[in-house]
Write a protein that holds these residues in place. Sequence first.
Motif, PDB file in Angstrom:
ATOM      1  N   LEU A 143     -28.449   8.695  51.416  1.00 22.99           N
ATOM      2  CA  LEU A 143     -29.865   8.792  51.062  1.00 22.99           C
ATOM      3  C   LEU A 143     -30.726   8.604  52.313  1.00 22.99           C
ATOM      4  O   LEU A 143     -31.190   7.491  52.597  1.00 22.99           O
ATOM      5  N   GLU A 179     -33.746   9.507  52.899  1.00 23.41           N
ATOM      6  CA  GLU A 179     -35.113   9.111  52.586  1.00 23.41           C
ATOM      7  C   GLU A 179     -35.220   7.606  52.371  1.00 23.41           C
ATOM      8  O   GLU A 179     -36.187   6.966  52.809  1.00 23.41           O
ATOM      9  N   GLU A 180     -34.227   7.023  51.706  1.00 23.24           N
ATOM     10  CA  GLU A 180     -34.218   5.577  51.496  1.00 23.24           C
ATOM     11  C   GLU A 180     -34.055   4.835  52.817  1.00 23.24           C
ATOM     12  O   GLU A 180     -34.644   3.775  53.027  1.00 23.24           O
ATOM     13  N   GLU A 200     -26.050   6.584  47.213  1.00 22.08           N
ATOM     14  CA  GLU A 200     -26.060   6.632  45.760  1.00 22.08           C
ATOM     15  C   GLU A 200     -24.682   7.092  45.308  1.00 22.08           C
ATOM     16  O   GLU A 200     -24.130   8.050  45.838  1.00 22.08           O
ATOM     17  N   HIS A 226     -27.938   3.533  53.202  1.00 17.95           N
ATOM     18  CA  HIS A 226     -28.306   3.631  51.790  1.00 17.95           C
ATOM     19  C   HIS A 226     -27.556   4.808  51.164  1.00 17.95           C
ATOM     20  O   HIS A 226     -27.601   5.927  51.666  1.00 17.95           O
ATOM     21  N   ARG A 269     -37.443   4.918  54.542  1.00 21.60           N
ATOM     22  CA  ARG A 269     -38.389   4.007  53.887  1.00 21.60           C
ATOM     23  C   ARG A 269     -38.064   2.548  54.239  1.00 21.60           C
ATOM     24  O   ARG A 269     -38.955   1.752  54.550  1.00 21.60           O
TER      25      ARG A 269
END
Length: 206
Positions: free
Chosen positions: A169, A171-172, A3, A1, A175
């Motif tokens: 990312l 954290e993504e 950004e 993931h 998750r």
Amino acid sequence: HFERNMATLTSAEEKSLNALFQADAAALRTCREKSKTEPAFLACARAVPGFAGVRDLRVLVYQGPDKLVVKAVDVSRILLENLVLVSKIPDESESSNAETLEVFDALTSAPPRTMPAEALIAFSDLGKEKGREVVASLLKPAIPDNVLRASYLEWVLPHFARSSPCRFLPEEMARARREAAARVRIEQQPYEEGSAIIRSGDVIQK
């Protein structure tokens, strides 16, 4: 993931890619104005930080400053839209089994774009064979000439690396892993009371 921030290309920020290209082009104009001979012009152009790494400088600088900037922005847009360029590939445990990338565009409400894992490239790998092949195939329609294409990359990529248009990312990732694990259905085999679970001679391996 990941950004990516497309605003690094044409935003009003001082360090945007467009601003860096414009500054280099302005320095070239000054070189043209004050240089009496071609060697003097080339020496002046070579002193411009943005052009210090360009091997075939004449191919690049003789196109004219305005055309240079337009083409540099075009090159950057193609790379931004089709690659995920990072300073360092995330830890192997995070990416070695990945088949696709989920790429979010910052400052927009657009859904994430799914890209092949091969689109993830570190800046340090762009000079290697695999990286060169990927970039060449992307830019060939816009810049058919091999030498000119290489010159633009040698100019654009150092600025690109400074702008850091993409970021990992974690954290993504965490998750998404939790959500994926929650969707896995574990089949359970019921046993009747008193039934044999293992028999003599069975081998149980950890």
